[in-house]
Design a protein around this motif. Structure first.
Motif, mmCIF file in Angstrom:
data_model
loop_
_atom_site.group_PDB
_atom_site.id
_atom_site.type_symbol
_atom_site.label_atom_id
_atom_site.label_comp_id
_atom_site.label_asym_id
_atom_site.label_seq_id
_atom_site.Cartn_x
_atom_site.Cartn_y
_atom_site.Cartn_z
ATOM 1 N N GLY A 179 0.815 -1.217 0.000
ATOM 2 C CA GLY A 179 0.000 0.000 0.000
ATOM 3 C C GLY A 179 0.841 1.256 0.000
ATOM 4 O O GLY A 179 0.344 2.346 0.310
ATOM 5 N N GLY A 180 2.128 1.132 -0.342
ATOM 6 C CA GLY A 180 3.033 2.279 -0.355
ATOM 7 C C GLY A 180 3.970 2.279 0.837
ATOM 8 O O GLY A 180 3.793 1.527 1.796
ATOM 9 N N ILE A 181 4.980 3.134 0.771
ATOM 10 C CA ILE A 181 5.969 3.282 1.837
ATOM 11 C C ILE A 181 5.993 4.738 2.283
ATOM 12 O O ILE A 181 6.073 5.652 1.454
ATOM 13 C CB ILE A 181 7.377 2.866 1.342
ATOM 14 N N LYS A 182 5.953 4.945 3.591
ATOM 15 C CA LYS A 182 5.986 6.310 4.142
ATOM 16 C C LYS A 182 7.435 6.718 4.409
ATOM 17 O O LYS A 182 8.181 5.997 5.072
ATOM 18 C CB LYS A 182 5.176 6.392 5.428
ATOM 19 N N MET A 183 7.817 7.882 3.884
ATOM 20 C CA MET A 183 9.150 8.427 4.147
ATOM 21 C C MET A 183 9.058 9.925 4.394
ATOM 22 O O MET A 183 8.218 10.623 3.806
ATOM 23 C CB MET A 183 10.118 8.151 2.990
ATOM 24 N N TYR A 184 9.939 10.385 5.249
ATOM 25 C CA TYR A 184 9.976 11.811 5.602
ATOM 26 C C TYR A 184 11.053 12.513 4.780
ATOM 27 O O TYR A 184 12.201 12.064 4.730
ATOM 28 C CB TYR A 184 10.273 11.980 7.089
ATOM 29 N N PHE A 185 10.686 13.602 4.137
ATOM 30 C CA PHE A 185 11.607 14.416 3.344
ATOM 31 C C PHE A 185 11.788 15.763 4.038
ATOM 32 O O PHE A 185 10.872 16.587 4.068
ATOM 33 C CB PHE A 185 11.060 14.622 1.925
ATOM 34 N N PRO A 186 12.973 16.015 4.597
ATOM 35 C CA PRO A 186 13.194 17.291 5.291
ATOM 36 C C PRO A 186 13.135 18.495 4.356
ATOM 37 O O PRO A 186 12.774 19.598 4.783
ATOM 38 C CB PRO A 186 14.596 17.130 5.893
ATOM 39 N N ASP A 187 13.538 18.268 3.086
ATOM 40 C CA ASP A 187 13.574 19.363 2.116
ATOM 41 C C ASP A 187 13.009 18.873 0.782
ATOM 42 O O ASP A 187 13.001 17.668 0.513
ATOM 43 C CB ASP A 187 15.013 19.855 1.895
ATOM 44 N N PRO A 188 12.564 19.772 -0.072
ATOM 45 C CA PRO A 188 12.169 19.375 -1.424
ATOM 46 C C PRO A 188 13.382 18.797 -2.167
ATOM 47 O O PRO A 188 14.500 19.305 -2.040
ATOM 48 C CB PRO A 188 11.704 20.681 -2.064
ATOM 49 N N PRO B 168 8.374 19.520 1.716
ATOM 50 C CA PRO B 168 8.873 18.693 2.812
ATOM 51 C C PRO B 168 7.709 18.057 3.574
ATOM 52 O O PRO B 168 6.559 18.492 3.457
ATOM 53 C CB PRO B 168 9.639 19.689 3.691
ATOM 54 N N GLY B 169 7.998 17.017 4.315
ATOM 55 C CA GLY B 169 6.967 16.350 5.100
ATOM 56 C C GLY B 169 7.031 14.845 4.945
ATOM 57 O O GLY B 169 7.924 14.290 4.295
ATOM 58 N N CYS B 170 6.064 14.171 5.553
ATOM 59 C CA CYS B 170 5.961 12.720 5.485
ATOM 60 C C CYS B 170 5.062 12.357 4.307
ATOM 61 O O CYS B 170 3.887 12.746 4.284
ATOM 62 C CB CYS B 170 5.406 12.175 6.802
ATOM 63 N N HIS B 171 5.603 11.627 3.348
ATOM 64 C CA HIS B 171 4.877 11.325 2.124
ATOM 65 C C HIS B 171 4.703 9.822 1.941
ATOM 66 O O HIS B 171 5.590 9.040 2.294
ATOM 67 C CB HIS B 171 5.605 11.895 0.906
ATOM 68 N N LEU B 172 3.570 9.444 1.362
ATOM 69 C CA LEU B 172 3.308 8.052 1.012
ATOM 70 C C LEU B 172 3.733 7.846 -0.435
ATOM 71 O O LEU B 172 3.163 8.441 -1.345
ATOM 72 C CB LEU B 172 1.822 7.727 1.189
#
Length: 541
Positions: free
Chosen positions: A213-222, A235-239
Motif C-alpha cells: 500500500g506504499g511506503i511512508k518516508m519523511y523528506f526534510p527538504d524538497p 517537505p513532510g511525510c509522504h506516502l
C-alpha cells in the motif's frame, strides 16, 4: 471362625437385609474388586468415563488434524510460491560448510529488455538502454551463531579486474555476462566467498512497495532528480507508491532545496547507496509487523516471486530456516556500510581511450579491512616461498624497484622487477595471483596503501603473484628483519600518508584523503528517512 465352605443361610427376622455402608451386598462384589461384576452405579460411572475419553480422543484427533493441515497447507503454499521464483544455475558459489555464516549477493539489475511495455515507456527499452548491469550490489552476511545481520554495498563504478580476461571494468558490468561472472568477480577481487545469489528488477521492486500500500518516508527538504523521475516539491511525510519509491533508490543526480535555493548533491552514487540503506530499513520496518497478516503476506509474495531471481541451490527449506532464525532481527539496528573508494578525478583514460566515464578505485587497505571484518575473514600470513614479480604500471620512474625492495624487507620473495604497459591514467595497483593462490594475495594486499585490488590470472610458470603498480601507492609495514625486536622501519614513505614504510624511495602519489568516501556516515540533512511518529502523511501527487 465361620466355615467358608458352609452353605448360605437366610438371615433371621431380627437381622437387617440392608448391607452395611461400605460393605458388599451378599452375592455381589464390591465395586472395583477384581474378579467380580461391578455395581450398577459403577457401570454408569465407567460408561460416562468412556464417553468423555472418546470425546477427548476425537477432539485431540481433530486438533492434530487441523494443525497438520495448516502446517501442510502452509508448506504447500510456500512451495507454490517458491516454484514461481525464477531460478538460475549460478556458478562459482561456495558451500556454506566452507564459510562462517551465510553470505548472499543481493543485486538490483537495470535490465530494460526485462521490462513490460508500461515500464519500458518509463525507463526505456532494451534497444535504448542495452545490457544488464547491477545498479545495486549488496553483500548480506547472516551469522546463525549470533543471529545478527550486516550489509555492505560495493559502488557500481568500482573499477576491478574481470575474471577470465586481461581487462578491468566497473563491477556492475560483470552482470552483462551473467550472475556467475558477477559472483566470481566479487570472490576473486574481494576475497569474499558467496553462498547464494538473489536478484530483482524494477518490476519486482515496485510490486513489493505497491503490495504494502506504499511506503511512508519523511523528506526534510524538497528534492528532485530528472534522471530517476524523483520529484518531492514539499517537505513532510509522504506516502510513496512503487514508481516513486524506485525514483528515490535510483537517484544519483539529486538536487535539494534550502531556503528557496537549489543545490546539487555531488557525491552521486555514494549518496544513492546511503539512501538505499535507509530505504531498506524503512521498508523492513514496514514489512515486519505485517507478516502476521496472511493477506499481506500473500500479496507481498505474489509481487516478489514471479520476477525474483535466485540461484537454483537456494532451496525452500533453507529459506524458511533463515527466515525463522532471523525473524527477531531489528532492521533499525542492522549495520550497513559502503566500500571506501576514491573517485578518479578528471577524464579517466583506459586502454588509450579517453572519456571512459565515472570510475572509482577501492582504497586499500581500508576497504579490505572493513570487508573481511564484516564477513569474519581472517587475514592470512605471508606464506614462505611465494614468488612475487613487481611491474611498473604507472610510468613513475623507479617505482617497481622501490616497491620490490619494500616487499622484500617485509618477507616477500620478490624474484624480479620490470615494466608493464600502462593501461589507464591514472593507474590502479593490481595484485594478480595464479589460480589457487588467492590467500597469498590476501596476505600481501594489506601492505599496499593507496588504490589496490586483486584478481586471478594465469601467470608465467614459477610465478605466484604479480604486482602491477599504480599511480597512488605506498608500501607499509614492519620489515621482517626487525619485527622480532618490535622496531619499525627508519625511513618513511614518499606517499605522505604518515605511515611507517618498509623502505625509502619513490613509490607513488598520495591518495587525497578528502576524496575518500567513508564506510559509514550519517544521512545528510536533506536525505529522506523514516517518518517521525505521529506526523501526518500526504500522498505524493
Amino acid at each position: 471362625m465361620p466355615d467358608p465352605d458352609a452353605p448360605f443361610s437366610a438371615p433371621n427376622a431380627n437381622q437387617s437385609t440392608r448391607p452395611a455402608r461400605g460393605r458388599a451386598m451378599p452375592g455381589r462384589a464390591a465395586p472395583g474388586r477384581p474378579g467380580q461384576p461391578p455395581s450398577r452405579t459403577a457401570r454408569r460411572r465407567s460408561a460416562r468415563r468412556r464417553r468423555r475419553l472418546r470425546r477427548t480422543i476425537v477432539a485431540a484427533t481433530v486438533l492434530v488434524g487441523i494443525v497438520v493441515l495448516l502446517a501442510g497447507g502452509g508448506y504447500l503454499y510456500a512451495l507454490y510460491r517458491y516454484h514461481q521464483i525464477h531460478k538460475d544455475k549460478v556458478g562459482n558459489l561456495v558451500s556454506e560448510a566452507d564459510t562462517k555464516g551465510v553470505n548472499i549477493l543481493l543485486i538490483g539489475e537495470n535490465c530494460r529488455a526485462c521490462l513490460n511495455g508500461k515500464q519500458a515507456n518509463a525507463f526505456g527499452t532494451g534497444s535504448e538502454v542495452g545490457g544488464n548491469r547491477s545498479d545495486v550490489t549488496m553483500l548480506l552476511h547472516l551469522d546463525p551463531a549470533t543471529h545478527t545481520a550486516s550489509v555492505v554495498s560495493i559502488p557500481r563504478d568500482s573499477f576491478v579486474p574481470i575474471p577470465g580476461t586481461d581487462k578491468a571494468n566497473r563491477v556492475d558490468d560483470a552482470l552483462n555476462t551473467g550472475p556467475s561472472e558477477l559472483v566470481k568477480t566479487i570472490e576473486d577481487d574481494y576475497g569474499i566467498p558467496i553462498n547464494h545469489f538473489v536478484g530483482l528488477n524494477f518490476d519486482t521492486f515496485q510490486g513489493v512497495v505497491n503490495s504494502l500500500g506504499g511506503i511512508k518516508m519523511y523528506f526534510p527538504d524538497p528534492v528532485k532528480d530528472a534522471y530517476s523521475g524523483l520529484n518531492i516539491p514539499n517537505p513532510g511525510c509522504h506516502l510513496l507508491n512503487g514508481f516513486q519509491a524506485l525514483a528515490v533508490v535510483r537517484a544519483r543526480h539529486m538536487y535539494y532545496e534550502v531556503n528557496g535555493q537549489w543545490y546539487y548533491d555531488p557525491t552521486g552514487d555514494i549518496s544513492r547507496i546511503h539512501r538505499d540503506h535507509e530505504f531498506l530499513k524503512v521498508l523492513a520496518a514496514e514489512v515486519k509487523p505485517r507478516l502476521h497478516n496472511p493477506l499481506t503476506v500473500n500479496s507481498l509474495l505474489g509481487s516478489i516471486a514471479p520476477d525474483l531471481q535466485v540461484d537454483s541451490g537456494f532451496g525452500l527449506n533453507e529459506m524458511i530456516s533463515l527466515v525463522l532464525a532471523f525473524r527477531n532481527v531489528d532492521p533499525a539496528t542492522v549495520p550497513t556500510a559502503t566500500e571506501p573508494v576514491f573517485e578518479v578525478p578528471g577524464d579517466f583514460t583506459y586502454d588509450g581511450v579517453p572519456g571512459y566515464g565515472s570510475v572509482v578505485f577501492p582504497v586499500s587497505p581500508t576497504d579490505y579491512t572493513l570487508l573481511w571484518q564484516r564477513f569474519d575473514i581472517k587475514t592470512p600470513a605471508i606464506a614462505p616461498g611465494t614468488t612475487v614479480s613487481v611491474l611498473n604500471g604507472s610510468g613513475i620512474a623507479g617505482q617497481a624497484a622501490a616497491v620490490g625492495q619494500a616487499l622484500t624487507s617485509l618477507g616477500e620473495h620478490v624474484v624480479n622487477v620490470g615494466n608493464a604497459t600502462a593501461s589507464s591514467d591514472p593507474a590502479e595497483t593490481i595484485v594478480y595471483y595464479r589460480p589457487g593462490y588467492e590467500k597469498q594475495a590476501m596476505a600481501l594486499l594489506p601492505h599496499l596503501s593507496g588504490n589496490a585490488v586483486m584478481g586471478e590470472r594465469n601467470l608465467p610458470s614459477g610465478l605466484d603473484l604479480q604486482v602491477v603498480t599504480g599511480t597512488y601507492l605506498s608500501v607499509t609495514g614492519t620489515p621482517a628483519s626487525t619485527s622480532a625486536t618490535g622496531s619499525s622501519a627508519a625511513s618513511s614513505s614518499a606517499s605522505g600518508t604518515g605511515t611507517s614504510s618498509a623502505t625509502s624511495g619513490v613509490q607513488g602519489q598520495p591518495v587525497p584523503s578528502v576524496d575518500v568516501t567513508p564506510a559509514t556516515e550519517p544521512l545528510p540533512s536533506y536525505d529522506p528517512r523514516a517518518c517521525p511518529a505521529g506526523m501526518p502523511v500526504t500522498p505524493v501527487s
